[in-house]
Structure formats: structure tokens, C-alpha cells
Design an enzyme around this catalytic site. Structure first.
Site: not given
Length: 199
Positions: A7, A9
Site C-alpha cells: 500500500d 498511504e
């Protein structure tokens, strides 16, 4: 062959919408996929707030220009990319991600697209595919890759739970409590060691 799916953020860079919330003084914009599992609902909520406040792409990009990767993120990514393939799979948008990819040394990222009108207003968004993180992991697996995944939010769980190895990183107490079977880490050296052990 292994590929690590990360991922963006909350894992490598701060949450863009939280930073924009601080910059605009609009607390509602701090809501993220850590809080809302339904991404379409979350994005419609955000677009409504932008519309009401006359905010567009430029204002968000101005905030993104001030965001740096989390301390240690670039070094973590460089070390990881030296030993295996890495793809960042994010529900952010290419218009948000590009300046951050430059600061991270141009890693590969799969993300979505905003629909922006001639006045810079964000009119809509286009998802790359349905359940983009899980779908991407399954597509990689169909090509003969073994995936190892890590993320922090509800929308990361599909790729984490369906990979050869999966890890939570700097996740919420609620998500960790819901998934005690998933190793959860707070520091990059811990995550790097876990990924190396899984390769």
C-alpha cells in the site's frame, strides 16, 4: 518468483487526505479507508465536500507538494527492491501519486484516475478495476507470481489475506483486533525482516 505488493498511504507516505484536511481546516476530509471500508461511499463523501467548499485538483496538489515520504520509507523501499520485485498498489490517483513517486525513486505503482474538468474541478474518478488490490494480486498469481502483501487499511485486507504472506503495517487497533492472525508491525526494519523471511 515473488513480488511484494505494498500500500502507499499510511505505509510509505502520510495519508494525503489527512494532510489536505489539516491544510484546509476541514476535519471531515480526514476520513480515510482506515475508517470507511466502502471506497465508493468514501470518495463520494470527499467529492461532495470539495464541491461545497470550491476546492479542486490544484489545491490538493499544492498540499501534496509539501508531503515527504515517511522517515525511512525510501531506504526501506530501496533495500526491498534490491532483493525482490515490488509493486505499490494504491487506491489513490495518478494525479496525486506522481510527485510522491519521484520522492520515492520512481517505484512501480498501480493506481486510479481522477476525472477533472477544464476548470480543475474533480468531477468523478475511475477505478482501475473492481476490488483493485485483491484483483491485482490474483492477476499476478495467475501469471505465476507468488505475492507478499502489506498495508494498513480495510481496503488492503483482500490482498494481504490472499497472498503467500501478508502483514499489517502501522494499522489501526480495530483492524489488528479483527485480524489477530496477521502479524502487525510498526517499524520498517521489522517489516523488511518479515518479508525477507517470507521470500
Amino acid at each position: 518468483m515473488n513480488v511484494v505488493c505494498l500500500d502507499l498511504e499510511g505505509v510509505l507516505v502520510p495519508e494525503i487526505w489527512i494532510e489536505f484536511s489539516k491544510a484546509t481546516g476541514i476535519p471531515e476530509l480526514a476520513r480515510t479507508t482506515r475508517d470507511e471500508p466502502d471506497y465508493d461511499k468514501l470518495m463520494q463523501f470527499r467529492l461532495d465536500i470539495l464541491e461545497k467548499n470550491g476546492l479542486g485538483l490544484k489545491e490538493i496538489q499544492d498540499t501534496i507538494a509539501t508531503i515527504d515520504p515517511m522517515p525511512g520509507a525510501r531506504e526501506f523501499l530501496d533495500e526491498l527492491r534490491a532483493i525482490t520485485q515490488v509493486i505499490i498498489i494504491s487506491d489513490t490517483f495518478s494525479q496525486f501519486a506522481q510527485p510522491l513517486m519521484k520522492k520515492l525513486g520512481w517505484p512501480t505503482i498501480f493506481c486510479n484516475e481522477l476525472v477533472v474538468d477544464e476548470n480543475g474541478k474533480i468531477a468523478d474518478y475511475k477505478m482501475r478495476c473492481e476490488q483493485s488490490k485483491l484483483t491485482t494480486v490474483r492477476a499476478l498469481q495467475s501469471c505465476g507470481m507468488e505475492t507478499i502483501a502489506s498495508g494498513d487499511s480495510f481496503n488492503d485486507l483482500g490482498m494481504i489475506l490472499n497472498s503467500k504472506a501478508g502483514f499489517l503495517f502501522r494499522s489501526t487497533d480495530a483492524i489488528k483486533a479483527d485480524h489477530p492472525e496477521l502479524p502487525a508491525y510498526e517499524e520498517y526494519d521489522e517489516l523488511l525482516a518479515a518479508i525477507k523471511a517470507a521470500l
